[in-house]
Design a protein around this motif. Sequence first.
Motif, PDB file in Angstrom:
ATOM      1  N   SER A 292      15.607  10.712  28.560  1.00 32.14           N
ATOM      2  CA  SER A 292      16.531   9.630  28.872  1.00 32.14           C
ATOM      3  C   SER A 292      15.761   8.552  29.611  1.00 32.14           C
ATOM      4  CB  SER A 292      17.675  10.141  29.751  1.00 32.14           C
ATOM      5  OG  SER A 292      17.172  10.586  31.007  1.00 32.14           O
ATOM      6  N   TYR A 293      16.310   7.344  29.637  1.00 31.47           N
ATOM      7  CA  TYR A 293      15.621   6.249  30.314  1.00 31.47           C
ATOM      8  C   TYR A 293      15.482   6.530  31.807  1.00 31.47           C
ATOM      9  CZ  TYR A 293      14.233   1.510  31.527  1.00 31.47           C
ATOM     10  OH  TYR A 293      13.541   0.429  31.991  1.00 31.47           O
ATOM     11  N   SER A 294      16.426   7.268  32.351  1.00 30.74           N
ATOM     12  CA  SER A 294      16.376   7.586  33.776  1.00 30.74           C
ATOM     13  C   SER A 294      15.298   8.610  34.105  1.00 30.74           C
ATOM     14  CB  SER A 294      17.722   8.141  34.233  1.00 30.74           C
ATOM     15  OG  SER A 294      17.967   9.395  33.605  1.00 30.74           O
ATOM     16  N   ARG A 295      14.757   9.278  33.088  1.00 32.27           N
ATOM     17  CA  ARG A 295      13.791  10.367  33.239  1.00 32.27           C
ATOM     18  C   ARG A 295      14.384  11.555  33.995  1.00 32.27           C
ATOM     19  NH1 ARG A 295      11.807   7.134  30.118  1.00 32.27           N
ATOM     20  NH2 ARG A 295       9.591   6.601  29.962  1.00 32.27           N
TER      21      ARG A 295
ATOM     22  N   GLY B  15      16.115   4.501  22.863  1.00 33.69           N
ATOM     23  CA  GLY B  15      15.978   5.472  23.945  1.00 33.69           C
ATOM     24  C   GLY B  15      16.241   4.886  25.319  1.00 33.69           C
ATOM     25  N   ARG B  16      17.141   3.887  25.415  1.00 38.41           N
ATOM     26  CA  ARG B  16      17.400   3.235  26.700  1.00 38.41           C
ATOM     27  C   ARG B  16      18.645   3.767  27.405  1.00 38.41           C
ATOM     28  NH1 ARG B  16      13.206   1.693  24.703  1.00 38.41           N
ATOM     29  NH2 ARG B  16      12.013  -0.118  25.406  1.00 38.41           N
ATOM     30  N   SER B  17      19.241   4.827  26.892  1.00 38.04           N
ATOM     31  CA  SER B  17      20.404   5.409  27.549  1.00 38.04           C
ATOM     32  C   SER B  17      19.977   6.061  28.859  1.00 38.04           C
ATOM     33  CB  SER B  17      21.064   6.468  26.665  1.00 38.04           C
ATOM     34  OG  SER B  17      21.499   5.911  25.449  1.00 38.04           O
ATOM     35  N   PHE B  18      20.700   5.773  29.942  1.00 42.02           N
ATOM     36  CA  PHE B  18      20.336   6.339  31.234  1.00 42.02           C
ATOM     37  C   PHE B  18      20.574   7.836  31.287  1.00 42.02           C
ATOM     38  CE2 PHE B  18      19.542   2.263  33.023  1.00 42.02           C
ATOM     39  CZ  PHE B  18      18.768   2.521  34.146  1.00 42.02           C
TER      40      PHE B  18
ATOM     41  N   THR C 150      17.073  -5.785  28.959  1.00 45.70           N
ATOM     42  CA  THR C 150      15.769  -5.373  28.458  1.00 45.70           C
ATOM     43  C   THR C 150      15.710  -5.613  26.956  1.00 45.70           C
ATOM     44  OG1 THR C 150      14.265  -3.511  28.075  1.00 45.70           O
ATOM     45  CG2 THR C 150      16.586  -2.993  28.322  1.00 45.70           C
TER      46      THR C 150
ATOM     47  N   ALA D 206      16.267  -2.550  24.202  1.00 48.23           N
ATOM     48  CA  ALA D 206      17.541  -1.950  23.794  1.00 48.23           C
ATOM     49  C   ALA D 206      17.872  -2.391  22.376  1.00 48.23           C
ATOM     50  CB  ALA D 206      18.645  -2.360  24.752  1.00 48.23           C
TER      51      ALA D 206
ATOM     52  N   GLU E 150      10.145  -1.956  32.650  1.00 46.85           N
ATOM     53  CA  GLU E 150       9.603  -1.336  31.438  1.00 46.85           C
ATOM     54  C   GLU E 150       8.088  -1.184  31.550  1.00 46.85           C
ATOM     55  OE1 GLU E 150      11.058  -0.349  28.593  1.00 46.85           O
ATOM     56  OE2 GLU E 150      13.068  -1.225  28.581  1.00 46.85           O
TER      57      GLU E 150
ATOM     58  N   ARG F  22       7.191   1.588  33.933  1.00 51.36           N
ATOM     59  CA  ARG F  22       7.442   2.902  33.349  1.00 51.36           C
ATOM     60  C   ARG F  22       6.343   3.279  32.352  1.00 51.36           C
ATOM     61  NH1 ARG F  22      12.568   5.172  33.566  1.00 51.36           N
ATOM     62  NH2 ARG F  22      13.919   4.135  35.073  1.00 51.36           N
TER      63      ARG F  22
END
Length: 357
Positions: A13-16, A54-57, A112, A115, A306, A309
């Motif tokens: 997830s984007y939040s990792r 793949g930008r979903s938190f 961003t 997305a 971005e 990351r």
Amino acid sequence: MNPTGMGAGILWSYSRLRGVQPRELVAGRDRHRIATTLARAAREGRRVTVRAGGRSFDDQALNGDIVLDVSAYDRVLAFEGDEIVVEAGAHWGAIEDVPLDRGMLPHVLVTTSGATAGGTLSANCLSRSTPRYGHTGDHVRSFRLLTVGGETLECSRERNADLFRAVIGGFGLFGVVTDVTFDLHDIGERRRVRTTIDREEGLAPFTERLVAQSLAPSEDDAVYSVFSLAEPQRGAVLRSSYTTETSGEPLHLYEPDAAYRPLLEMAFLSSRVGNALCHASYEHVFRRGTFTSELRGYTFCMEANERARTFADAVGVRMRSIQPSYVVPTESLLVFLRDAARIFPAHDVYPALLDAL
């Protein structure tokens, strides 16, 4: 698809905060393979998730069973008049850039460029311009949907209207969106953004100003805010509009390409440090006044995040973040913020900076 250093075959997830290794990853521009995979999954009772940017938190684009990677479907198919047709995996960077040469722009833009159209449609995303222009779904004219049964359905407010309403904000539960038609906003030669900042000390004056500015008739293209729950509690209400003005001091918030920004983003690996930095920079970044920024920097102000990351992934560091969203009645906003200010620190959560529409 797999961030370097984040584990072979693992999707994040984007939040990792969440990482999953799917049993099957189906990728590429093969419509027949996608259709047969959907049909097979239905027969076998398997789970399928669609993924692109793949930008979903959270875990909306993750699944331990079958993941359909549609990121190869990234083309802008047509642009004419006040509408643009794009494939579901098209990035918002291209959706902005292509019509901009003719003075057109999407109404609702995410922060961003990475997305995708399908992702924002599936979540019916909002943005700083939502108080003026609504959600992403308000500007979707039509889309095509590949169903589990193998049909491709044209969906709009006139055709398959119930399905049209269900898919927008439906998180991919009804099939695979293949392409989307958005309506566009005519901005003419206004290729820069003028932003006015009004600061308030204390949550009560802040919420009062935010509500007043959001509901007041104006020509602003966006009304939004940032605030801190930690003492001293304070916030800033920002109003932005497209402009032809070329003079004026830029707003540092909208300079994502500045050399210092990735280093600043990395500092947020510690929530306490990030919170301290926000307080230290508040007087400088969110001072009262009017600022003029480049349109792309304003639109995609999270690009520095971005870049940070990408660097963190390369060295095996996971930049984790939590970004929950809450929907509360307007008249309850102040009570909600006061409760949050009490509850978050009690659970060792230190929000660096919050925003509200």
